[in-house]
Scaffold this motif. Structure first.
Motif, PDB file in Angstrom:
ATOM      1  N   ILE A 153       0.845  -1.208   0.000  1.00 39.39           N
ATOM      2  CA  ILE A 153       0.000   0.000   0.000  1.00 39.39           C
ATOM      3  C   ILE A 153       0.875   1.251   0.000  1.00 39.39           C
ATOM      4  N   LYS A 154       1.969   1.183   0.763  1.00 44.37           N
ATOM      5  CA  LYS A 154       2.904   2.316   0.788  1.00 44.37           C
ATOM      6  C   LYS A 154       3.508   2.538  -0.600  1.00 44.37           C
ATOM      7  N   ARG A 155       3.777   1.435  -1.310  1.00 46.23           N
ATOM      8  CA  ARG A 155       4.325   1.551  -2.654  1.00 46.23           C
ATOM      9  C   ARG A 155       3.321   2.238  -3.593  1.00 46.23           C
ATOM     10  N   ILE A 156       2.020   1.934  -3.405  1.00 52.83           N
ATOM     11  CA  ILE A 156       0.983   2.578  -4.219  1.00 52.83           C
ATOM     12  C   ILE A 156       0.981   4.086  -3.975  1.00 52.83           C
ATOM     13  N   ALA A 157       1.091   4.481  -2.687  1.00 51.06           N
ATOM     14  CA  ALA A 157       1.109   5.909  -2.353  1.00 51.06           C
ATOM     15  C   ALA A 157       2.326   6.601  -2.961  1.00 51.06           C
ATOM     16  N   GLU A 158       3.450   5.904  -2.970  1.00 50.46           N
ATOM     17  CA  GLU A 158       4.660   6.488  -3.566  1.00 50.46           C
ATOM     18  C   GLU A 158       4.516   6.611  -5.086  1.00 50.46           C
ATOM     19  N   ASP A 159       3.903   5.597  -5.703  1.00 52.07           N
ATOM     20  CA  ASP A 159       3.690   5.652  -7.151  1.00 52.07           C
ATOM     21  C   ASP A 159       2.794   6.830  -7.533  1.00 52.07           C
ATOM     22  N   LEU A 160       1.780   7.065  -6.701  1.00 51.59           N
ATOM     23  CA  LEU A 160       0.816   8.129  -7.000  1.00 51.59           C
ATOM     24  C   LEU A 160       1.261   9.482  -6.446  1.00 51.59           C
ATOM     25  N   ARG A 161       2.352   9.447  -5.642  1.00 56.15           N
ATOM     26  CA  ARG A 161       2.875  10.668  -5.019  1.00 56.15           C
ATOM     27  C   ARG A 161       1.806  11.387  -4.205  1.00 56.15           C
ATOM     28  N   PHE A 162       1.161  10.591  -3.349  1.00 55.76           N
ATOM     29  CA  PHE A 162       0.107  11.162  -2.521  1.00 55.76           C
ATOM     30  C   PHE A 162       0.223  10.630  -1.096  1.00 55.76           C
ATOM     31  N   ASP A 163      -0.487  11.297  -0.177  1.00 59.73           N
ATOM     32  CA  ASP A 163      -0.413  10.988   1.248  1.00 59.73           C
ATOM     33  C   ASP A 163      -0.800   9.529   1.514  1.00 59.73           C
ATOM     34  N   LEU A 164       0.015   8.836   2.318  1.00 60.79           N
ATOM     35  CA  LEU A 164      -0.208   7.422   2.602  1.00 60.79           C
ATOM     36  C   LEU A 164      -1.536   7.201   3.320  1.00 60.79           C
ATOM     37  N   ASP A 165      -1.872   8.064   4.272  1.00 62.46           N
ATOM     38  CA  ASP A 165      -3.123   7.893   5.025  1.00 62.46           C
ATOM     39  C   ASP A 165      -4.341   7.974   4.110  1.00 62.46           C
TER      40      ASP A 165
END
Length: 638
Positions: free
Chosen positions: A316-328
């Motif tokens: 899930i953290k990788r998805i947030a990094e891919d999208l460059r958006f807040d992890l929460d």
């Protein structure tokens, strides 16, 4: 699934939206060379389909996703196949009349066709490849079954040869027409094997099969009588089932409108489900991998446990990094999408209430993140119409329409789903359990109008108004009881809102350039004290082929345009070209579910109406000839 009964031929194509409605699963489609029926979704090749998501609708219908067939090149076929129906064809040259399987067998035994796997187009090989013509009539029942007309049984029964041996094993039928006689009596079918002959006169008579069955049973001809009963045939799924209404077959034309009604459930994609970040998550490869892993979970492992796993959290953290958006924020979206519980099962009232809140600004919207939903508020004081509470311009919206089933003879009730989120009374698009439905999406614009709830409710307490509305309520209630559904309150307020929406659609089609079939209504009304009160309508673009609009509809919602459009709509409705017959009518349309309403004044395309052009009465808006004061907006007309 590779089945020889499925038709996977080049050139048999529809537009993507037509695969949902009007030519969805179970519908007969008349192509240039052949009549075919759209096959069940269990035979679809989803690799040739595009995936669509509407998180809210997926939860209600208890599916994981939706698919729409993609338009392919002419040299290819769609991701969904057809089946042969009707099966009976005749040659206009030699007049032979038999099932398509026999025509194909005759085609394949010819020496020049031995290498062919199938007959690409129905042709009579003995008449130098003359095109065959499908049977004109078929039989349906209220349970959704459909079968060919019992040609063999009909000929031998009507020819008064029931006391002799009949050739049910080797019938050789021919069909002819008498040019000097019009109507069904001029169409004659003859069996060359036993010389039995009969016309089609009386075949459309109500209860004709029931009468035949009774007569044959008295003669001890039960086997022949069974040919006139519904056999539970479901050609779209290549299967049969036991029919509870086995004696109530109805003869209809092959192209009749009542042969197939699509059961389509529509949903407006609203915040937070329309959020661009939410859509980006759906498209992410890692997210799709997580979804596939959840589908393979053991029965003892829950979705919550899976998502709380450390390895999954890293993904899930990788998805947030891919999208460059807040992890929460990304985590919140993923949990909302994947964790389903009982609170996600909605009745239609609650489902529409969410949309109503979004339209009226009760749901906070982050405009910068909304790609499919954008509103523009207006100053209601500038409209000068005291019966309006709010006008909202919907500059962007996306609607998803899912095909969940279909009915025959009678259209499905507009009540889309019950307390358990189940679709009611319609034949399912697949006989096997699937985790998806066919659907397509519409992007466009809309115009939301909220009425003053208190003023409308005060008018609805008028005894004359109540008595007039009760006419439609009683008729609709009796129809609902026949279906076995729960009672539904048809109030004066609902009828007034619904009729107003139709009048507005007809007037907008003149003023903004859209055809009336390209506009669609959505009625929001509820007066239950224990739930959210709703009193408004949404008119929006409904063209499935358009990726957007030029703002023509929302422009009509500005204060310098909308009041004029409303006044013109009411003025046009004050006198119908069919008056005084229309305004004094005690019942029009299907099951007399309309009062003062006909195609000349307030009916629109059935695809634009939530109620299939029923529950309408302009008398409650502009008054009747003997009681003008009954009309809610009668003062505006004056």
């Amino acid at each position: 699934m590779n089945d020889k009964r499925l038709v996977l031929k080049k050139g048999y194509k529809l537009r993507s939206s037509q695969a949902i409605s009007p030519f969805g699963v179970g519908a007969v489609v008349d192509f240039k060379k052949q009549s075919l029926m759209a096959a069940s979704t269990q035979f679809w090749n989803i690799d040739k389909c595009r995936e669509i998501h509407d998180e809210r609708l997926e939860r209600v219908l208890n599916v994981d996703t939706f698919y729409i067939p993609e338009n392919l090149d002419v040299d290819e076929y769609y991701g969904f196949p057809f089946v042969n129906f009707p099966e009976w064809y005749f040659c206009p040259s030699c007049r032979k009349f038999k099932p398509i399987s026999e025509w194909e067998r005759e085609f394949l035994i010819k020496p020049q066709n031995k290498k062919a796997e199938a007959m690409l187009e129905p042709k009579c090989v003995t008449c130098k490849n003359v095109d065959l013509v499908p049977a004109r009539i078929v039989c349906v029942c209220k349970e959704g079954h459909i079968t060919d007309f019992p040609w063999v049984a009909w000929v031998h029964y009507k020819s008064n040869k029931t006391d002799k041996q009949i050739c049910t094993d080797k019938p050789q039928l021919k069909i002819s027409t008498l040019g000097s006689t019009t109507g069904l009596e001029g169409i004659r079918v003859e069996c060359e094997h036993c010389k039995a002959s009969a016309s089609l006169q009386g075949s459309f008579k109500k209860g004709v099969f029931k009468e035949i069955i009774s007569n044959l049973n008295k003669l001890g001809k039960e086997d022949l009588a069974n040919n006139f009963k519904c056999d539970g045939n479901m050609p779209w799924s290549l299967s049969k089932e036991k029919c509870e209404l086995e004696e109530e077959l109805v003869v209809v034309q092959r192209g009749a409108s009542n042969i197939h009604y699509s059961k389509v459930i529509s949903s407006i994609v609203i915040p937070p489900y329309s959020n661009k970040l939410s859509q980006d998550v759906e498209k992410n490869r890692t997210y799709r991998e997580i979804v596939r892993d959840i589908e393979d979970l053991d029965e003892n492992e829950t979705c919550e446990d899976f998502l709380n796993d450390k390895n999954v959290k890293r993904r899930i953290k990788r998805i947030a990094e891919d999208l460059r958006f807040d992890l929460d924020e990304v985590t919140k979206i993923i949990y909302r999408k994947l964790i389903k519980n009982e609170s996600n099962c909605y009745i239609e009232l609650i489902y529409k209430a969410e949309e109503y809140k979004a339209m009226t600004g009760q749901i906070e919207i982050e405009n910068l993140l909304e790609s499919d939903f954008k509103l523009k508020n207006t100053d209601i004081e500038m409209y000068g119409l005291d019966f309006l509470a709010q006008v909202v311009l919907v500059e962007k919206l996306r609607e998803v329409r899912a095909l969940v089933g279909f009915t025959r003879i009678l259209p499905p009730d507009s009540k889309h789903f019950n307390e358990n989120g189940d679709s009611q009374e319609a034949k399912l698009v697949s006989t096997k359990q699937k985790n998806w439905y066919p659907a397509y999406e519409v992007r466009g614009e809309g115009l939301f109008i909220e009425f003053d709830f208190d003023k409308l409710s005060k008018w609805a307490k008028n005894p004359d108004v109540i008595n007039r509305a009760n006419i439609l309520h009683t008729r609709k209630d009796s129809q609902i009881k026949l279906r076995g559904d729960k009672a539904r309150n048809i109030s004066p307020e609902f009828i007034a809102l619904h009729t107003f929406a139709h009048l507005l659609i007809k007037q907008l089609s003149f003023d903004c350039g859209y055809s009336s079939a390209s506009l669609r209504e959505r009625i929001y009304f509820n007066n239950d004290e224990n739930t959210i009160k709703m009193c408004g309508i949404l008119i929006y673009t409904a063209s499935g082929d358009a990726e957007g609009t030029l703002g023509g509809l929302t422009r009509q919602g500005y204060p310098d345009r909308l009041p004029q459009i409303i006044l013109k709509a009411l003025l046009n409705a004050s006198w119908c070209s069919n008056d005084p017959v229309c305004i004094e009518s005690n019942g029009q349309g299907r099951d007399s579910l309309n009062l003062a309403s006909c195609y000349s004044c307030s009916l629109v395309s059935e695809t634009s109406c939530e109620e299939f052009n029923s529950l309408l009465d302009r008398g409650l808006l502009i008054g009747t000839l003997d009681n003008k004061k009954i009309g809610y907006l009668e003062s505006l007309v004056d």
